[in-house]
Scaffold this active site. Structure first.
Site, PDB file in Angstrom:
ATOM      1  N   ARG A 115      19.956 -22.554 -45.590  1.00 25.25           N
ATOM      2  CA  ARG A 115      18.572 -22.711 -45.080  1.00 25.25           C
ATOM      3  C   ARG A 115      18.453 -23.806 -44.016  1.00 25.25           C
ATOM      4  NH1 ARG A 115      17.586 -22.302 -50.604  1.00 25.25           N
ATOM      5  NH2 ARG A 115      17.022 -20.187 -51.206  1.00 25.25           N
ATOM      6  N   LYS A 137      15.193 -22.572 -29.310  1.00 22.91           N
ATOM      7  CA  LYS A 137      15.116 -21.128 -29.578  1.00 22.91           C
ATOM      8  C   LYS A 137      16.523 -20.615 -29.838  1.00 22.91           C
ATOM      9  CE  LYS A 137      11.328 -19.122 -26.880  1.00 22.91           C
ATOM     10  NZ  LYS A 137      11.112 -18.163 -25.772  1.00 22.91           N
ATOM     11  N   GLU A 179      17.352 -19.525 -13.649  1.00 25.56           N
ATOM     12  CA  GLU A 179      16.422 -20.315 -14.476  1.00 25.56           C
ATOM     13  C   GLU A 179      15.915 -21.539 -13.695  1.00 25.56           C
ATOM     14  OE1 GLU A 179      15.616 -18.752 -17.077  1.00 25.56           O
ATOM     15  OE2 GLU A 179      17.350 -17.616 -17.779  1.00 25.56           O
ATOM     16  N   LYS A 217      11.741 -28.583 -18.562  1.00 26.10           N
ATOM     17  CA  LYS A 217      11.636 -27.674 -19.717  1.00 26.10           C
ATOM     18  C   LYS A 217      11.095 -28.439 -20.926  1.00 26.10           C
ATOM     19  CE  LYS A 217      13.462 -24.097 -22.556  1.00 26.10           C
ATOM     20  NZ  LYS A 217      14.475 -23.145 -22.912  1.00 26.10           N
ATOM     21  N   GLU A 227       5.776 -21.531 -28.511  1.00 22.10           N
ATOM     22  CA  GLU A 227       5.350 -20.533 -27.512  1.00 22.10           C
ATOM     23  C   GLU A 227       4.044 -19.843 -27.874  1.00 22.10           C
ATOM     24  OE1 GLU A 227       8.631 -18.366 -25.691  1.00 22.10           O
ATOM     25  OE2 GLU A 227       7.271 -16.688 -25.396  1.00 22.10           O
ATOM     26  N   ARG A 231       4.146 -22.458 -23.094  1.00 21.63           N
ATOM     27  CA  ARG A 231       5.577 -22.132 -22.974  1.00 21.63           C
ATOM     28  C   ARG A 231       5.810 -20.725 -22.421  1.00 21.63           C
ATOM     29  NH1 ARG A 231      10.213 -23.685 -27.512  1.00 21.63           N
ATOM     30  NH2 ARG A 231      11.988 -22.924 -26.354  1.00 21.63           N
ATOM     31  N   ASN A 235       8.656 -17.586 -19.340  1.00 22.13           N
ATOM     32  CA  ASN A 235       9.042 -16.172 -19.326  1.00 22.13           C
ATOM     33  C   ASN A 235       8.954 -15.565 -17.934  1.00 22.13           C
ATOM     34  OD1 ASN A 235       9.542 -15.964 -22.094  1.00 22.13           O
ATOM     35  ND2 ASN A 235       7.361 -15.751 -22.520  1.00 22.13           N
ATOM     36  N   HIS A 238      11.096 -12.719 -16.583  1.00 26.47           N
ATOM     37  CA  HIS A 238      11.885 -12.230 -17.711  1.00 26.47           C
ATOM     38  C   HIS A 238      11.463 -10.865 -18.238  1.00 26.47           C
ATOM     39  CE1 HIS A 238      13.725 -16.117 -17.605  1.00 26.47           C
ATOM     40  NE2 HIS A 238      14.518 -15.821 -18.618  1.00 26.47           N
ATOM     41  N   HIS A 242      14.643  -8.871 -18.177  1.00 25.88           N
ATOM     42  CA  HIS A 242      15.223  -8.324 -19.412  1.00 25.88           C
ATOM     43  C   HIS A 242      15.289  -6.803 -19.348  1.00 25.88           C
ATOM     44  CE1 HIS A 242      14.333 -11.977 -22.244  1.00 25.88           C
ATOM     45  NE2 HIS A 242      15.461 -12.110 -21.590  1.00 25.88           N
ATOM     46  N   HIS A 253      22.342 -12.211 -16.725  1.00 24.34           N
ATOM     47  CA  HIS A 253      20.972 -12.556 -17.118  1.00 24.34           C
ATOM     48  C   HIS A 253      20.230 -13.262 -15.965  1.00 24.34           C
ATOM     49  CE1 HIS A 253      17.631 -13.905 -19.631  1.00 24.34           C
ATOM     50  NE2 HIS A 253      17.833 -15.126 -19.167  1.00 24.34           N
TER      51      HIS A 253
HETATM   52  N1  LIG Z   1      17.544 -20.034 -26.297  1.00 22.72           N
HETATM   53  C1  LIG Z   1      16.930 -20.012 -25.145  1.00 22.72           C
HETATM   54  O1  LIG Z   1      15.889 -20.660 -24.967  1.00 22.72           O
HETATM   55  C2  LIG Z   1      17.526 -19.231 -24.010  1.00 22.72           C
HETATM   56  C3  LIG Z   1      17.077 -19.447 -22.709  1.00 22.72           C
HETATM   57  C4  LIG Z   1      17.705 -18.754 -21.672  1.00 22.72           C
HETATM   58  C5  LIG Z   1      18.755 -17.881 -21.945  1.00 22.72           C
HETATM   59  N2  LIG Z   1      19.160 -17.687 -23.231  1.00 22.72           N
HETATM   60  C6  LIG Z   1      20.272 -16.785 -23.531  1.00 22.72           C
HETATM   61  O2  LIG Z   1      21.458 -17.305 -22.920  1.00 22.72           O
HETATM   62  C7  LIG Z   1      22.375 -16.224 -22.736  1.00 22.72           C
HETATM   63  C8  LIG Z   1      23.029 -16.358 -21.384  1.00 22.72           C
HETATM   64  O3  LIG Z   1      23.745 -17.575 -21.334  1.00 22.72           O
HETATM   65  P1  LIG Z   1      24.953 -17.789 -20.307  1.00 22.72           P
HETATM   66  O4  LIG Z   1      24.551 -17.321 -18.984  1.00 22.72           O
HETATM   67  O5  LIG Z   1      25.437 -19.169 -20.473  1.00 22.72           O
HETATM   68  O6  LIG Z   1      26.024 -16.698 -20.810  1.00 22.72           O
HETATM   69  P2  LIG Z   1      27.378 -16.797 -21.649  1.00 22.72           P
HETATM   70  O7  LIG Z   1      27.243 -17.696 -22.796  1.00 22.72           O
HETATM   71  O8  LIG Z   1      27.809 -15.398 -21.896  1.00 22.72           O
HETATM   72  O9  LIG Z   1      28.383 -17.475 -20.613  1.00 22.72           O
HETATM   73  C9  LIG Z   1      28.699 -16.789 -19.428  1.00 22.72           C
HETATM   74  C10 LIG Z   1      30.225 -16.675 -19.219  1.00 22.72           C
HETATM   75  O10 LIG Z   1      30.727 -17.958 -18.820  1.00 22.72           O
HETATM   76  C11 LIG Z   1      31.854 -18.306 -19.618  1.00 22.72           C
HETATM   77  N3  LIG Z   1      31.880 -19.767 -19.653  1.00 22.72           N
HETATM   78  C12 LIG Z   1      31.112 -20.600 -20.392  1.00 22.72           C
HETATM   79  N4  LIG Z   1      31.345 -21.875 -20.028  1.00 22.72           N
HETATM   80  C13 LIG Z   1      32.269 -21.856 -19.063  1.00 22.72           C
HETATM   81  C14 LIG Z   1      32.901 -22.864 -18.276  1.00 22.72           C
HETATM   82  N5  LIG Z   1      32.575 -24.166 -18.371  1.00 22.72           N
HETATM   83  N6  LIG Z   1      33.822 -22.485 -17.347  1.00 22.72           N
HETATM   84  C15 LIG Z   1      34.131 -21.162 -17.189  1.00 22.72           C
HETATM   85  N7  LIG Z   1      33.551 -20.160 -17.880  1.00 22.72           N
HETATM   86  C16 LIG Z   1      32.633 -20.512 -18.815  1.00 22.72           C
HETATM   87  C17 LIG Z   1      31.602 -17.598 -20.929  1.00 22.72           C
HETATM   88  O11 LIG Z   1      32.799 -17.396 -21.637  1.00 22.72           O
HETATM   89  C18 LIG Z   1      30.984 -16.285 -20.476  1.00 22.72           C
HETATM   90  O12 LIG Z   1      31.998 -15.381 -20.098  1.00 22.72           O
HETATM   91  C19 LIG Z   1      21.568 -14.945 -22.905  1.00 22.72           C
HETATM   92  O13 LIG Z   1      21.926 -14.346 -24.117  1.00 22.72           O
HETATM   93  C20 LIG Z   1      20.116 -15.413 -22.960  1.00 22.72           C
HETATM   94  O14 LIG Z   1      19.309 -14.588 -23.772  1.00 22.72           O
HETATM   95  C21 LIG Z   1      18.574 -18.347 -24.254  1.00 22.72           C
HETATM   96 ZN   LIG Z   2      16.344 -16.641 -19.162  1.00 27.97          ZN
END
Ligand SMILES: NC(=O)c1ccc[n+]([C@@H]2O[C@H](COP(=O)([O-])OP(=O)(O)OC[C@H]3O[C@@H](n4cnc5c(N)ncnc54)[C@H](O)[C@@H]3O)[C@@H](O)[C@H]2O)c1
Ligand SMILES: [Zn+2]
Length: 351
Positions: A115, A137, A179, A217, A227, A231, A235, A238, A242, A253
Site C-alpha cells: 500500500r 502521476k 513538453e 510544473k 488535476e 493542472r 494537457n 495531449h 495521445h 510521445h
Molecule cells: N507522469 C507524468 O506526469 C507524465 C508526464 C509526461 C509523460 N509521461 C509518460 O512518459 C512516457 C514517455 O517518457 P520518455 O519519453 O522518457 O520515454 P521512455 O521512458 O520510453 O524513454 C525513451 C527512450 O530513451 C531511452 N533512454 C532513457 N534514458 C536514456 C539516456 N540517458 N540515454 C540514452 N537513452 C535513454 C529509453 O530506454 C527509451 O528507449 C510516456 O509513457 C508518457 O505517458 C508521464
Molecule cells: Zn506529455
C-alpha cells in the site's frame, strides 16, 4: 545545484527535487540504510549499469524492456514480483532510473507495494526531467488507453542530472522539447528563451532550461495536485497528441505533443477569441522543434482515438485544453464529427 521542496496542497507527502551534477553519487546517501531495488530499462542499464552498481553495489537491479509498448500491467506485475522476491518491506525504497516509462511504472509499483513504499526518481530523458518525474502521476497503459490505470504517488526525492542528456538520441531530445514547448505556451519566460534560442537541441541550453521547467510544473502542481482545475493546462496538445500515438502515427510521445499543440492551436483560432499573432509564434516554435511531417497520419483513426481520451466528459464529444494567448488557456469541446472535420482541415492546411 538547484533544489526545490514541494508539499502539494492538501497532501502530507513531501517531495524534494535536486538538480545537480554527479547525482548518482548522491544515491547511496539518499537510500540510506533501507533495503531497495533499482528499476530501469535495458537501454539505460546498458549505458549506466556499471555506474548504478558502483553507486549501489548491494541493491538488486531489475530492467524492463525499453519503450511504451511495455508500459503495461505485465511489466508492472513483473516488477512487483521482483520487489517481493527481494524481500522489500514497508520502509524500503524503489529507485526508478530511466525515462518517463520507467518512472511511471516504478512510481505505480511503489504506490501499490504494501500500500505504498518510498520512491526516488532519477529521470534520464529530457521529457522525464522536465515533466514526468515531477508531480507524482504514475500509470500504465491498459485496454488500448494510455495511462488508464494509475495513482498519485509523490516520490520522496527526484535527482535530476543533466549529464544523462549526453547519451540521448536527438529524437528523444525532441520528445522532451514537446513538453518544454507546452510549458512555454503558458510561461512567458520559457517561451521567450525558446523563441530566442537558435539551436533548440544544444545541451548546454537544455541543461539551463530544465530547472525553469521543473519550477513551472511545480508551480502548477502545488496549486492543483490532483488535476481538478489549473493542472488541466498541462494537457495542452495531449488530446490530439495521445490520439495520434494511439492511432499508430509512429511518432514519439513528445513529437505527438508538438503536433497536437500545432493542431489544437489552429482549432483554437477558429473557435475561440485568441491572440492570432502569439499563436502563430507558438506554431512556428512547434515546427522548429519537429522534424517529421505534421500531416502524415490517418484522420479517421486519429479522431476515433481522441474519443477514448480520459478528459472527455460526455459521449461523442472531444475535450481539449487549448492555448488562447500568452499565459492563458481555455477548454474547447467539440462534437466528434466536428473534431474529425477540424483534424482534416488543419491537416490540409499543413500539407
Ligand atoms: N507522469 C507524468 O506526469 C507524465 C508526464 C509526461 C509523460 N509521461 C509518460 O512518459 C512516457 C514517455 O517518457 P520518455 O519519453 O522518457 O520515454 P521512455 O521512458 O520510453 O524513454 C525513451 C527512450 O530513451 C531511452 N533512454 C532513457 N534514458 C536514456 C539516456 N540517458 N540515454 C540514452 N537513452 C535513454 C529509453 O530506454 C527509451 O528507449 C510516456 O509513457 C508518457 O505517458 C508521464
Ligand atoms: Zn506529455
Amino acid at each position: 545545484m538547484r533544489t526545490f521542496s514541494v508539499t502539494a496542497k492538501g497532501s502530507a507527502e513531501k517531495c524534494r527535487i535536486v538538480c545537480r551534477a554527479r547525482a548518482l553519487s548522491q544515491l547511496k546517501e539518499a537510500v540510506g540504510g533501507r533495503s531497495a531495488i533499482v528499476f530501469t530499462d535495458e537501454n539505460v542499464l546498458r549505458l549506466y549499469g556499471r555506474a548504478i552498481r558502483r553507486a549501489l553495489p548491494d541493491v538488486p537491479v531489475y530492467a524492463m524492456r525499453a519503450g511504451e509498448n511495455f508500459k503495461n500491467p505485465q511489466t508492472l506485475f513483473d516488477l512487483l514480483q521482483k520487489m517481493a522476491e527481494a524481500g522489500l518491506k514497508r520502509n524500503s525504497v524503489l529507485v526508478a532510473l530511466g525515462g518517463g516509462v520507467v518512472g511511471d511504472i516504478g512510481g505505480l509499483a511503489a504506490s501499490l507495494y504494501m500500500r505504498g513504499i518510498a520512491c526516488i526518481q532519477m529521470p534520464t530523458t529530457l521529457l522525464a526531467q522536465v515533466d514526468s518525474s515531477v508531480g507524482g502521476k504514475t500509470a500504465v497503459d491498459f485496454c488500448g488507453v494510455k495511462n488508464l490505470v494509475g495513482a498519485f504517488h509523490q516520490p520522496e526525492l527526484v535527482l535530476v542530472d543533466p549529464a544523462f542528456l549526453r547519451t540521448l538520441p536527438p529524437r528523444e531530445i525532441r520528445c522532451g522539447l514537446g513538453e518544454i514547448v507546452k510549458h512555454g505556451a503558458f510561461d512567458g519566460e520559457i517561451f521567450d528563451r525558446l523563441a530566442a534560442q537558435e539551436d533548440l537541441f544544444d545541451l548546454k541550453f537544455l541543461a539551463g532550461i530544465v530547472p525553469e521547467n521543473i519550477a513551472y510544473k511545480l508551480s502548477v502542481v502545488r496549486r492543483d495536485p490532483h488535476e481538478t482545475g489549473l493542472r488541466k493546462c498541462l494537457n495542452l496538445g495531449h488530446t490530439t497528441g495521445h490520439a495520434l500515438e494511439l492511432a499508430g502515427a509512429n511518432l514519439s510521445h513528445g513529437e505527438c505533443v508538438l503536433v497536437g499543440v500545432l493542431y489544437e492551436a489552429r482549432m483554437a483560432r477558429t473557435h475561440l477569441d485568441c491572440d492570432g499573432e502569439y499563436l502563430g509564434r507558438l506554431e512556428a516554435l512547434c515546427r522548429r522543434a519537429l522534424s517529421c511531417d505534421p500531416a502524415s497520419f490517418d484522420v479517421a483513426a486519429g479522431a476515433n482515438a481522441a474519443l477514448l481520451d480520459k478528459k472527455n466528459t460526455a459521449a461523442g464529444r472531444v475535450v481539449m485544453t487549448v492555448p488562447v494567448r500568452r499565459g492563458e488557456y481555455a477548454m474547447l469541446e467539440l462534437p466528434f464529427a466536428e473534431y474529425e472535420r477540424e483534424l482534416a482541415r488543419v491537416r490540409r492546411e499543413l500539407c
